[in-house]
Design a protein around this motif. Structure first.
Motif, short mmCIF file in Angstrom:
data_model
loop_
_atom_site.label_atom_id
_atom_site.label_comp_id
_atom_site.label_asym_id
_atom_site.label_seq_id
_atom_site.Cartn_x
_atom_site.Cartn_y
_atom_site.Cartn_z
N GLY A 100 35.82 -4.02 -40.12
CA GLY A 100 35.06 -5.13 -40.05
C GLY A 100 34.60 -5.39 -38.62
N VAL A 101 33.69 -6.23 -38.46
CA VAL A 101 33.00 -6.58 -37.25
C VAL A 101 33.15 -8.19 -37.30
CG1 VAL A 101 30.90 -6.81 -35.84
CG2 VAL A 101 31.37 -4.91 -37.53
N ALA A 102 33.71 -8.87 -36.14
CA ALA A 102 33.94 -10.13 -36.04
C ALA A 102 32.48 -10.67 -35.28
CB ALA A 102 35.42 -10.51 -35.31
N VAL A 103 32.00 -11.78 -35.63
CA VAL A 103 30.73 -12.10 -34.99
C VAL A 103 31.10 -13.83 -34.72
CG1 VAL A 103 28.29 -12.69 -34.98
CG2 VAL A 103 29.35 -10.52 -36.28
N ASP A 104 30.95 -13.88 -33.15
CA ASP A 104 31.10 -15.45 -32.79
C ASP A 104 29.77 -15.68 -32.14
OD1 ASP A 104 32.02 -17.84 -31.90
OD2 ASP A 104 33.49 -16.87 -30.65
N GLY A 105 28.91 -16.53 -32.99
CA GLY A 105 27.68 -17.00 -32.40
C GLY A 105 26.75 -15.80 -32.58
N ASP A 106 26.00 -15.49 -31.38
CA ASP A 106 25.32 -14.36 -31.45
C ASP A 106 25.76 -12.86 -31.09
OD1 ASP A 106 24.97 -14.89 -28.98
OD2 ASP A 106 22.92 -14.54 -28.74
N ARG A 107 27.22 -13.10 -30.79
CA ARG A 107 27.76 -11.89 -29.99
C ARG A 107 28.74 -11.14 -31.06
NH1 ARG A 107 24.56 -9.96 -26.20
NH2 ARG A 107 23.29 -11.60 -25.75
N ILE A 108 29.19 -9.91 -30.64
CA ILE A 108 30.35 -9.40 -31.41
C ILE A 108 31.54 -9.67 -30.53
CG2 ILE A 108 31.21 -7.04 -32.04
CD1 ILE A 108 28.20 -6.11 -32.56
N ALA A 109 32.51 -10.11 -31.18
CA ALA A 109 33.79 -10.47 -30.79
C ALA A 109 34.84 -9.50 -30.65
CB ALA A 109 34.59 -11.69 -31.37
N ALA A 110 34.80 -8.62 -31.87
CA ALA A 110 35.57 -7.30 -32.02
C ALA A 110 35.13 -6.33 -33.20
CB ALA A 110 37.06 -8.04 -32.35
N VAL A 111 35.81 -5.32 -33.23
CA VAL A 111 35.25 -4.23 -34.11
C VAL A 111 36.53 -3.55 -34.37
CG1 VAL A 111 33.90 -2.35 -34.80
CG2 VAL A 111 33.00 -4.10 -33.14
N GLY A 112 36.76 -3.28 -35.57
CA GLY A 112 38.02 -2.38 -36.11
C GLY A 112 38.43 -2.77 -37.34
N PRO A 113 39.74 -2.11 -37.93
CA PRO A 113 40.14 -2.31 -39.02
C PRO A 113 40.23 -3.98 -39.49
CG PRO A 113 41.74 -0.90 -37.73
CD PRO A 113 40.72 -1.40 -36.96
N LEU A 114 39.82 -4.30 -40.66
CA LEU A 114 39.79 -5.50 -41.12
C LEU A 114 41.08 -6.11 -41.18
CD1 LEU A 114 37.98 -7.82 -42.36
CD2 LEU A 114 38.37 -6.84 -44.84
N ALA A 115 42.05 -5.35 -41.61
CA ALA A 115 43.40 -6.20 -41.70
C ALA A 115 43.71 -6.76 -40.08
CB ALA A 115 44.57 -5.11 -41.84
N ASP A 116 43.68 -5.93 -39.28
CA ASP A 116 43.80 -6.18 -37.85
C ASP A 116 42.84 -7.43 -37.41
OD1 ASP A 116 45.45 -4.06 -37.73
OD2 ASP A 116 44.34 -2.85 -36.36
N LEU A 117 41.32 -7.68 -37.88
CA LEU A 117 40.62 -8.69 -37.56
C LEU A 117 41.09 -9.93 -38.29
CD1 LEU A 117 37.16 -6.86 -37.39
CD2 LEU A 117 38.64 -7.41 -35.65
N LEU A 118 41.54 -9.88 -39.53
CA LEU A 118 42.01 -10.97 -40.21
C LEU A 118 43.23 -11.57 -39.73
CD1 LEU A 118 41.69 -9.59 -43.83
CD2 LEU A 118 40.42 -11.46 -42.79
N GLU A 119 44.02 -10.68 -39.01
CA GLU A 119 45.15 -11.34 -38.43
C GLU A 119 44.77 -11.92 -36.92
OE1 GLU A 119 48.97 -9.35 -36.15
OE2 GLU A 119 48.95 -8.74 -38.18
N ARG A 120 43.93 -11.34 -36.23
CA ARG A 120 43.51 -11.86 -35.11
C ARG A 120 42.54 -13.24 -34.93
NH1 ARG A 120 39.93 -8.17 -30.78
NH2 ARG A 120 39.49 -10.09 -29.31
#
Length: 148
Positions: free
Chosen positions: A23-43
């Motif tokens: 997954g890619v976490a997007v906050d506004g027009d910027r990328i906040a994080a990239v990684g395994p979806l499970a990690d991003l869902l937790e974060r």
């Protein structure tokens, strides 16, 4: 609102080893994080999740002339339908074409540049189905094309 764009495969660059179930976490027009979806869902537990089939990676640079279409807006939309997030200035000299590109967030570049999904970078993404068709294009964090 923070959005997680998820796919079975996520590529930081198109020639890099993909992240499975990423997954890619997007906050506004910027990328906040990239990684395994499970990690991003937790974060990012309250994030909206958009799931795309196939592979998600950086939006492409459209290197040739823009596709033929009746209007500048439709020519730019044809680029978006192919996963493009940038065009070359040499092929976008017409002021109306540049204005149409600017309205949707398509970058006009002097030369080809590498594309990547990187934290703090601009959120320009493209998702491609297994058959190679672009199913979504995101520019500056905004969904600008989605194939029905």
């Amino acid at each position: 609102m923070l959005t997680l764009h998820a796919a079975p495969l996520v590529c930081r660059t198109w020639d890099a080893e993909p992240i499975a179930d990423g997954g890619v976490a997007v906050d506004g027009d910027r990328i906040a994080a990239v990684g395994p979806l499970a990690d991003l869902l937790e974060r990012f537990p309250g994030a909206r999740v958009r799931r795309w089939p196939g592979t998600l990676g950086p939006a492409l640079v459209h290197e040739g002339p823009l596709p033929d279409a009746p209007s500048p807006r439709e020519r730019v939309h044809e680029v978006l339908k192919r996963g493009g997030g940038a065009v070359l200035a040499a092929h976008a000299a017409d002021p109306e074409l540049r204005a149409a590109a600017g309205r949707v967030g398509v970058a006009v570049l002097g030369r080809v540049r590498p594309v990547a999904v990187a934290e703090t970078g601009r959120a320009d993404l493209a998702a491609f189905a297994e058959d190679g068709r672009c199913v979504a294009t995101v520019l500056g964090g905004r969904l600008v094309h989605r194939r029905a």
